[in-house]
Design a protein around this motif. Structure first.
Motif, short mmCIF file in Angstrom:
data_model
loop_
_atom_site.label_atom_id
_atom_site.label_comp_id
_atom_site.label_asym_id
_atom_site.label_seq_id
_atom_site.Cartn_x
_atom_site.Cartn_y
_atom_site.Cartn_z
N ILE A 126 36.84 57.23 40.66
CA ILE A 126 36.84 56.30 42.17
C ILE A 126 35.50 55.41 42.85
CG2 ILE A 126 38.09 58.78 43.08
CD1 ILE A 126 35.67 59.03 45.37
N GLY A 127 35.10 55.62 41.94
CA GLY A 127 34.28 54.74 42.71
C GLY A 127 33.53 52.84 42.18
N GLY A 128 35.06 53.00 41.04
CA GLY A 128 34.95 51.50 40.06
C GLY A 128 34.38 51.73 38.34
N ILE A 129 33.29 52.16 38.78
CA ILE A 129 32.95 52.98 36.92
C ILE A 129 34.11 52.28 35.68
CG2 ILE A 129 30.90 54.29 35.44
CD1 ILE A 129 30.06 52.98 38.73
N TRP A 130 34.58 52.79 36.32
CA TRP A 130 35.42 52.68 34.82
C TRP A 130 36.93 51.72 35.39
CZ3 TRP A 130 35.60 58.55 34.72
CH2 TRP A 130 34.71 59.11 34.02
N VAL A 131 37.27 52.17 36.09
CA VAL A 131 38.19 50.80 36.28
C VAL A 131 37.92 50.08 37.33
CG1 VAL A 131 41.24 51.31 37.09
CG2 VAL A 131 40.31 52.45 35.50
N PRO A 132 37.74 48.90 37.81
CA PRO A 132 37.90 48.13 38.87
C PRO A 132 38.38 48.52 40.02
CG PRO A 132 38.00 46.16 36.72
CD PRO A 132 38.96 47.79 36.31
N VAL A 133 38.25 48.56 41.34
CA VAL A 133 38.70 49.12 42.56
C VAL A 133 39.66 48.43 42.27
CG1 VAL A 133 38.04 49.45 45.12
CG2 VAL A 133 36.20 49.74 43.13
N PHE A 134 39.92 47.00 42.71
CA PHE A 134 40.45 45.75 43.34
C PHE A 134 41.98 46.26 42.35
CE2 PHE A 134 39.01 43.33 39.59
CZ PHE A 134 39.37 43.17 39.11
N LEU A 135 42.27 46.71 41.37
CA LEU A 135 43.32 47.79 40.86
C LEU A 135 43.88 48.49 40.49
CD1 LEU A 135 41.99 46.26 36.83
CD2 LEU A 135 43.53 45.26 38.33
N MET A 136 43.36 49.57 41.62
CA MET A 136 43.23 50.75 42.10
C MET A 136 44.64 50.15 43.28
SD MET A 136 39.88 52.94 42.25
CE MET A 136 38.49 53.02 41.11
N PRO A 137 45.30 51.09 43.71
CA PRO A 137 46.69 51.55 44.72
C PRO A 137 45.58 50.93 46.18
CG PRO A 137 46.49 53.18 43.18
CD PRO A 137 45.57 53.22 42.89
N GLU A 138 46.09 50.82 46.93
CA GLU A 138 46.01 50.98 47.91
C GLU A 138 44.88 52.11 48.93
OE1 GLU A 138 46.41 48.70 52.38
OE2 GLU A 138 48.31 48.55 50.92
N PHE A 139 45.34 52.75 48.56
CA PHE A 139 45.08 54.22 49.36
C PHE A 139 43.47 54.79 48.57
CE2 PHE A 139 44.17 58.90 48.40
CZ PHE A 139 43.97 59.75 50.11
N MET A 140 43.84 54.20 47.00
CA MET A 140 42.37 54.52 45.91
C MET A 140 41.09 54.07 46.87
SD MET A 140 42.77 57.26 45.20
CE MET A 140 41.50 57.49 43.77
N GLN A 141 41.56 52.80 47.15
CA GLN A 141 40.70 51.33 47.57
C GLN A 141 40.00 52.09 49.05
OE1 GLN A 141 41.97 47.68 47.06
NE2 GLN A 141 43.61 47.44 45.81
N THR A 142 40.38 52.70 49.21
CA THR A 142 39.71 52.68 50.97
C THR A 142 38.87 54.51 50.44
OG1 THR A 142 41.93 52.68 52.65
CG2 THR A 142 40.58 54.28 53.30
N VAL A 143 39.67 55.51 49.30
CA VAL A 143 38.69 56.30 48.97
C VAL A 143 37.60 56.03 49.22
CG1 VAL A 143 38.48 58.82 47.27
CG2 VAL A 143 40.52 57.69 48.99
N ALA A 144 37.40 55.06 47.65
CA ALA A 144 36.21 54.21 47.11
C ALA A 144 35.48 54.09 48.20
CB ALA A 144 37.15 53.23 46.12
N LYS A 145 35.24 53.48 49.25
CA LYS A 145 34.41 53.24 50.34
C LYS A 145 33.61 54.30 50.21
CE LYS A 145 37.88 49.10 52.37
NZ LYS A 145 38.31 48.87 53.14
N PHE A 146 33.89 54.70 50.16
CA PHE A 146 33.57 56.98 50.56
C PHE A 146 31.78 57.32 49.13
CE2 PHE A 146 36.86 56.09 53.41
CZ PHE A 146 35.88 56.34 54.89
N SER A 147 32.47 56.78 47.72
CA SER A 147 31.98 56.91 46.81
C SER A 147 30.41 56.02 46.17
CB SER A 147 32.82 56.84 45.86
OG SER A 147 31.93 56.80 44.92
#
Length: 422
Positions: free
Chosen positions: A351-372
């Motif tokens: 969820i932190g963008g190590i494997w998949v860039p955050v901008f490619l994630m769904p909007e909900f997961m982009q919000t979750v990524a901000k807490f990693s």
């Protein structure tokens, strides 16, 4: 006296690590294998897309100007290898069975019908202004729009489909524009050179520069900081295991009855594992600078950025240590701490963008990524490596990492006191 106790706690942690060869392998060897393997895979994929051609089926039932222009554009793109020994039925079967990714079928009389359609529309427009061209013709009904058939393998990525369809649409649009312009020339008797009908608006990408050279992101600039963070956070596993061992072997009991405060033991672990984090970072950077060029990969450029990068590493290490201390304090057995620690690190990386860039994630997961915390560390690394930021530019991410460490350690101390209160 306090410094002496801190020193003894540091020595204790070193001795614990020396007895855990598996932990040493996890901490140092595994991240090096990961960074080399993943970077080679990603770079090979990138080179494959850039350097070699994708075989696609091209069926030309028009055999005239428009189809030849489309074919020439596809060949000049250096992306596709055109296969022409198919008919539409065999092409459809080959693509739908997965033998090829796509097929393009140009319909019969595409050029003839397009010319007739354009001539009819241009004559109508010219006549509406009360003008008659030198070559006025009898109006005929415009033919129906033609369709270029695109067949895609059902397993083809949606992004690839959209890219190809946009490219074909652009080619057809440009061909139509030139033909419309030429038709107006013929109707109005003008002699302006068709080649002068250039686009009035174009796109130019402005990239950061280092001297006279463009600075373009590459796979190394992502993988070195990304897998450094993964390695740093994987110290959660041996750190939490050692804390559980201390509880099961009675070391924590002796520590509690000693005059040394519990936070000193945590500081000893913090200093020990911060040194490990710095060593991990330096090993990763050394691989990026010295080994990658021998593997036909771009070298990792850290010129003028080492101080900032080490600063981020220290704060990311604090966050990882705090998480490991919390997990080791709460867990009762190694069977609890080890799998949960490994799994949680993988989840934080995902969820932190190590494997998949955050901008490619769904909007909900982009919000979750901000807490990693891994996302905070990765953004700080990106700001330094790609955006040339200084310490001031990454102050927010550093503050988040420090607060995460302080919060997890505070919870650990509170939990430990509560569990051992008489």
């Amino acid at each position: 006296m306090l410094l002496y106790k801190l020193w003894r706690s540091f020595i204790k942690e070193i001795l614990l690590l020396k007895r855990d060869i598996g932990g040493i392998v996890i901490i140092f060897v595994m991240p090096l294998l990961l960074i080399v393997t993943i970077t080679l895979i990603q770079d090979s994929t990138f080179k494959n897309l850039e350097g070699s051609k994708i075989p696609i089926i091209f069926i030309d039932q028009d055999q005239s100007e428009v189809s030849k222009n489309i074919k020439a554009e596809l060949e000049n793109s250096k992306t596709f290898q055109l296969l022409t020994n198919f008919n539409e039925k065999s092409a459809q079967d080959a693509v739908f069975s997965g033998d090829y990714q796509m097929a393009i079928v140009i319909p019969e009389n595409l050029t003839k019908d397009l010319n007739s359609n354009i001539d009819s529309k241009v004559q109508t427009i010219v006549s509406s202004f009360g003008l008659e061209g030198d070559s006025a013709k009898v109006k005929t009904a415009a033919p129906k729009a033609k369709e270029i058939h695109l067949y895609f393998d059902p397993a083809t990525n949606a992004g690839f489909k959209n890219s190809v369809m946009n490219s074909v649409n652009k080619m057809v649009f440009e061909i139509e524009n030139k033909k419309i312009y030429k038709a107006f020339q013929d109707q109005l008797g003008t002699t302006e050179n068709l080649d002068e009908n250039k686009n009035l608006i174009s796109f130019k990408e402005i990239t950061p520069k280092k001297g006279e050279m463009d600075v373009m992101p590459n796979s190394v600039q992502h993988n070195v900081p990304a897998w450094t963070l993964f390695a740093i956070f994987f110290i959660v596993v041996p750190l939490s295991i050692n804390l559980v061992k201390e509880k099961s072997q009675g070391t924590s009991v002796r520590a509690r009855i000693s005059p040394t405060p519990y936070f000193v033991h945590i500081l000893g672990k913090t200093f020990t594992y911060l040194i490990i984090c710095i060593i991990q970072f330096l090993l990763m950077v050394a691989v990026g600078i010295y080994l990658f060029p021998y593997m036909d990969l771009p070298a990792f450029d850290v010129s003028g950025k080492m101080f900032q990068l080490i600063t981020v590493t220290l704060f990311a290490g604090l966050a990882a240590i705090g998480f490991g201390v919390l997990l080791g304090t709460i867990a009762d057995t190694q069977e609890q701490s080890a799998p949960f620690g490994a799994t949680s690190v993988v989840v934080l990386a995902a969820i932190g963008g190590i494997w998949v860039p955050v901008f490619l994630m769904p909007e909900f997961m982009q919000t979750v990524a901000k807490f990693s915390p891994m996302n905070w560390g990765l953004n700080a690394y990106y700001d330094i490596i790609l955006r040339n930021s200084g310490i001031g530019g990454i102050a927010k991410e550093l503050a988040f990492l420090l607060l995460f460490y302080l919060a997890t350690v505070a919870i650990s101390i509170f939990y430990e006191r509560k569990q051992n209160a008489v």
